[in-house]
Write an enzyme that holds these catalytic residues in place. Structure first.
Site, PDB file in Angstrom:
ATOM      1  N   LYS A 183       0.875  -1.174   0.000  1.00  0.00           N
ATOM      2  CA  LYS A 183       0.000   0.000   0.000  1.00  0.00           C
ATOM      3  C   LYS A 183       0.914   1.226   0.000  1.00  0.00           C
ATOM      4  O   LYS A 183       1.434   1.639   1.026  1.00  0.00           O
ATOM      5  CB  LYS A 183      -0.899   0.003   1.246  1.00  0.00           C
ATOM      6  CG  LYS A 183      -2.228   0.777   1.081  1.00  0.00           C
ATOM      7  CD  LYS A 183      -2.070   2.274   0.814  1.00  0.00           C
ATOM      8  CE  LYS A 183      -1.652   3.027   2.053  1.00  0.00           C
ATOM      9  NZ  LYS A 183      -1.586   4.524   1.800  1.00  0.00           N
ATOM     10  N   GLU A 239       2.761   7.168  15.645  1.00  0.00           N
ATOM     11  CA  GLU A 239       1.388   6.810  15.985  1.00  0.00           C
ATOM     12  C   GLU A 239       0.808   5.821  14.983  1.00  0.00           C
ATOM     13  O   GLU A 239       0.097   4.883  15.353  1.00  0.00           O
ATOM     14  CB  GLU A 239       0.514   8.059  16.094  1.00  0.00           C
ATOM     15  CG  GLU A 239       0.748   8.858  17.359  1.00  0.00           C
ATOM     16  CD  GLU A 239       0.661   7.996  18.623  1.00  0.00           C
ATOM     17  OE1 GLU A 239      -0.333   7.252  18.777  1.00  0.00           O
ATOM     18  OE2 GLU A 239       1.592   8.047  19.443  1.00  0.00           O
ATOM     19  N   GLY A 241       2.499   3.670  13.384  1.00  0.00           N
ATOM     20  CA  GLY A 241       3.136   2.400  13.698  1.00  0.00           C
ATOM     21  C   GLY A 241       2.488   1.694  14.868  1.00  0.00           C
ATOM     22  O   GLY A 241       2.344   0.469  14.864  1.00  0.00           O
ATOM     23  N   GLU A 258       9.694   1.024  10.801  1.00  0.00           N
ATOM     24  CA  GLU A 258      10.606   2.185  10.865  1.00  0.00           C
ATOM     25  C   GLU A 258       9.742   3.420  11.038  1.00  0.00           C
ATOM     26  O   GLU A 258       9.006   3.807  10.119  1.00  0.00           O
ATOM     27  CB  GLU A 258      11.465   2.308   9.610  1.00  0.00           C
ATOM     28  CG  GLU A 258      12.487   3.419   9.736  1.00  0.00           C
ATOM     29  CD  GLU A 258      13.017   3.935   8.412  1.00  0.00           C
ATOM     30  OE1 GLU A 258      13.034   5.174   8.214  1.00  0.00           O
ATOM     31  OE2 GLU A 258      13.400   3.095   7.575  1.00  0.00           O
ATOM     32  N   CYS A 292      13.330  10.376   7.848  1.00  0.00           N
ATOM     33  CA  CYS A 292      13.284   9.985   9.262  1.00  0.00           C
ATOM     34  C   CYS A 292      14.634  10.170   9.937  1.00  0.00           C
ATOM     35  O   CYS A 292      14.716  10.203  11.159  1.00  0.00           O
ATOM     36  CB  CYS A 292      12.833   8.538   9.399  1.00  0.00           C
ATOM     37  SG  CYS A 292      11.149   8.253   8.822  1.00  0.00           S
ATOM     38  N   GLU A 393       9.162  15.695  15.948  1.00  0.00           N
ATOM     39  CA  GLU A 393       9.576  15.566  14.545  1.00  0.00           C
ATOM     40  C   GLU A 393       8.802  16.547  13.674  1.00  0.00           C
ATOM     41  O   GLU A 393       7.573  16.572  13.713  1.00  0.00           O
ATOM     42  CB  GLU A 393       9.344  14.138  14.062  1.00  0.00           C
ATOM     43  CG  GLU A 393       9.903  13.875  12.676  1.00  0.00           C
ATOM     44  CD  GLU A 393       9.787  12.415  12.263  1.00  0.00           C
ATOM     45  OE1 GLU A 393      10.687  11.926  11.562  1.00  0.00           O
ATOM     46  OE2 GLU A 393       8.782  11.762  12.639  1.00  0.00           O
TER      47      GLU A 393
END
Length: 507
Positions: A183, A239, A241, A258, A292, A393
């Site tokens: 996806k 979140e 994840g 990740e 990231c 982040e």
């Protein structure tokens, strides 16, 4: 040749299932934008549960088929090598399509994508070199292991590096004999669909690599919680994840997640200052900071702090923002108007919290691309660890600078974060570099470099940055179930219930 993105017509895409693109049954369509102009360049379906289930059934059938599931290991490795060749033969088309779709300057895209075919060659090599173990055990027994591919890998990929992050997983999936349903981000599905087509044309059996499009909160969620997945791979926010990981845990699927990052870069006064500044700009602004492992927290020794900030200001203001297809462009747009507004909101937060805005802090105007999602590369100084821009982040061309006193102070600041994906150290003191690398909380550490990866080197984080590893033998091995086989090599009679009193060993 300078390509005008405006010449690209709006394309209508479906999902890629069982070896070809098909119309999805969900009904609603999503617009895909060129972030450099804001124009709609494609439409994709927001897949329904039935669409996801169709792709999963195709993947399961391929996994159990003789054509793929019954393929000899060496034959599969040769096929993965041919896929790498097909990828390489189509690089020029993929460079341009990815730049159109996610806005990274063409020079950046070319430099990144040109490495990806070797991901497949590396994992094909691991498939050829794989050996199962013979294990010495007590007594007259032969013990050995058999590894079998785990099955269907559900992969949710992000917008920032659409092909690179896909291929980190896909290369291991194919070389191990697994299958996948991907996806892609609803912002950047185009190169994923194109790669699926390229691979099928190069001989990949239908159903091995399927693609379902749609929103993360609907199609992505349905994929992660599907009862037939055997492994979940997700690159995205922390979140997301947590939600996807909890869903996959219900079916006891393997997981590689990740997630977010807030990379600390520790700059000591024994390192060449101009070189440190050049690394800082590269680490913070490559990919418009949408990585990231973005160098988002620069921790600089107090003795060189003021000079570092001044030089970073000058370097940042020299970066050329513009049309991603212009070879002179060094910084492209962020992915969307929403992401642009998020970055600008953190500029306001930094100012409100008392940080010093050194440069940037506003939307950037690019002539001819007035509706693009451009942001000035931004530097804040005098940032403390309690400020939100130190802890949260941002995911844009945005970095902060904080002074430190000594090695212990640098480590305290570096580890003052829930994230632990990557860290970087700038020093000429070899012993110090290794001491810090051992103590910093991160899954990846760069000493006197930044943002480097290799398919042989494990990639992943700790803490709120996720679990599991991509790349390396660690990733390859996690695509198998291990079966232990114990063979009695003696010919001694055995009757527990006749000789119970004299038996000395049950197991």
């Amino acid at each position: 040749m300078n390509i005008s993105a405006k010449a690209v017509a709006v394309e209508i895409h479906g999902n890629f299932v069982d070896g070809h693109e098909i119309e999805a049954g969900g009904g609603s369509m999503l617009d895909v934008h060129n972030p450099a102009t804001g124009e709609v360049i494609a439409q994709i379906p927001n897949s329904s549960a039935d669409d996801v289930d169709l792709a999963m059934r195709s993947a399961r059938a391929a996994f159990e088929s003789r054509e793929w599931g019954g393929m000899d290991v060496r034959a599969r490795a040769r096929l993965v090598g041919r896929l790498a060749d097909a990828f390489e033969a189509n690089l020029e088309q993929l460079y341009r399509l990815e730049t159109l779709n996610n806005g990274r300057p063409l020079n950046e895209t070319r430099a990144q994508l040109s490495r990806l075919p070797d991901f497949f060659r590396y994992f094909a090599g691991l498939a050829l070199a794989r050996r199962d173990a013979v294990i010495p055990v007590e007594g007259s027994y032969l013990s050995y292991t058999l590894r079998t591919p785990i099955g269907i890998v559900a992969n949710c990929t992000p917008f920032n590096h659409p092909l690179m992050i896909l291929c980190k997983s896909l290369a291991a999936v194919l070389a191990s004999g697994c299958v996948t349903v991907v996806k892609p981000s609803e912002y950047t599905p185009l190169t994923t669909l194109k790669l699926a087509q390229i691979f099928v044309e190069a001989g990949l059996p239908p159903g091995v690599f399927n693609v379902v499009n749609g929103l993360g909160q609907s199609a992505g969620k349905m994929l992660a919680e599907h009862s037939d997945i055997n492994k979940l791979v997700l690159t995205g926010g922390t979140e997301a994840g947590r939600i996807a990981g909890a869903a996959a845990a219900k079916v006891f699927a393997h997981q590689t997640l990740e997630l977010g990052g807030k990379t600390p870069v520790m700059v000591f006064d024994d390192f060449e200052l101009d070189r440190a500044v050049n690394y800082a700009a590269f680490g913070a602004f490559i990919g418009a900071g949408q990585t990231c492992v973005c160098a988002s927290r620069h921790l600089v020794q107090a003795s060189i702090y003021d000079e570092f900030v001044a030089k970073l200001k000058a370097k940042t203001e020299s970066i050329r923002i513009g049309n991603p297809f212009d070879p002179a462009t060094q910084l492209g747009p962020v992915i969307s108007a929403r992401q642009r507004d998020r970055v600008l909101s953190y500029c306001a937060i930094g100012c409100a919290d008392g940080a010093r805005l050194v440069t940037g802090g506003a939307a950037a105007r690019v002539t001819g691309h007035e509706n693009g999602y451009f942001v000035q590369p931004t530097v804040f100084a005098d940032v403390t660890s309690r400020m939100r821009i130190f802890q949260e982040e941002v995911f844009g061309p945005f970095t902060s600078v904080t002074p430190f006193k000594d090695e212990d102070d640098a480590l305290r600041l570096a580890n003052d974060s829930p994230f632990g994906l990557a860290a970087a150290i700038r020093t000429r003191d070899v012993a110090r570099a290794h001491r810090i690398a051992a103590r910093v909380k991160a899954g990846i550490v760069w000493i006197n470099d930044h943002h480097r990866l290799d398919p042989a080197s494990p990639w992943g984080g700790v803490g709120s940055s996720g679990v599991g590893r991509e790349f390396g033998t660690e990733s390859f091995d996690d695509h198998f179930s291990t079966k232990s086989v114990m063979v009695a090599t003696h010919d001694q009679p055995f009757d527990w219930y006749r000789d119970t009193a004299t038996q000395r060993r049950l197991n």
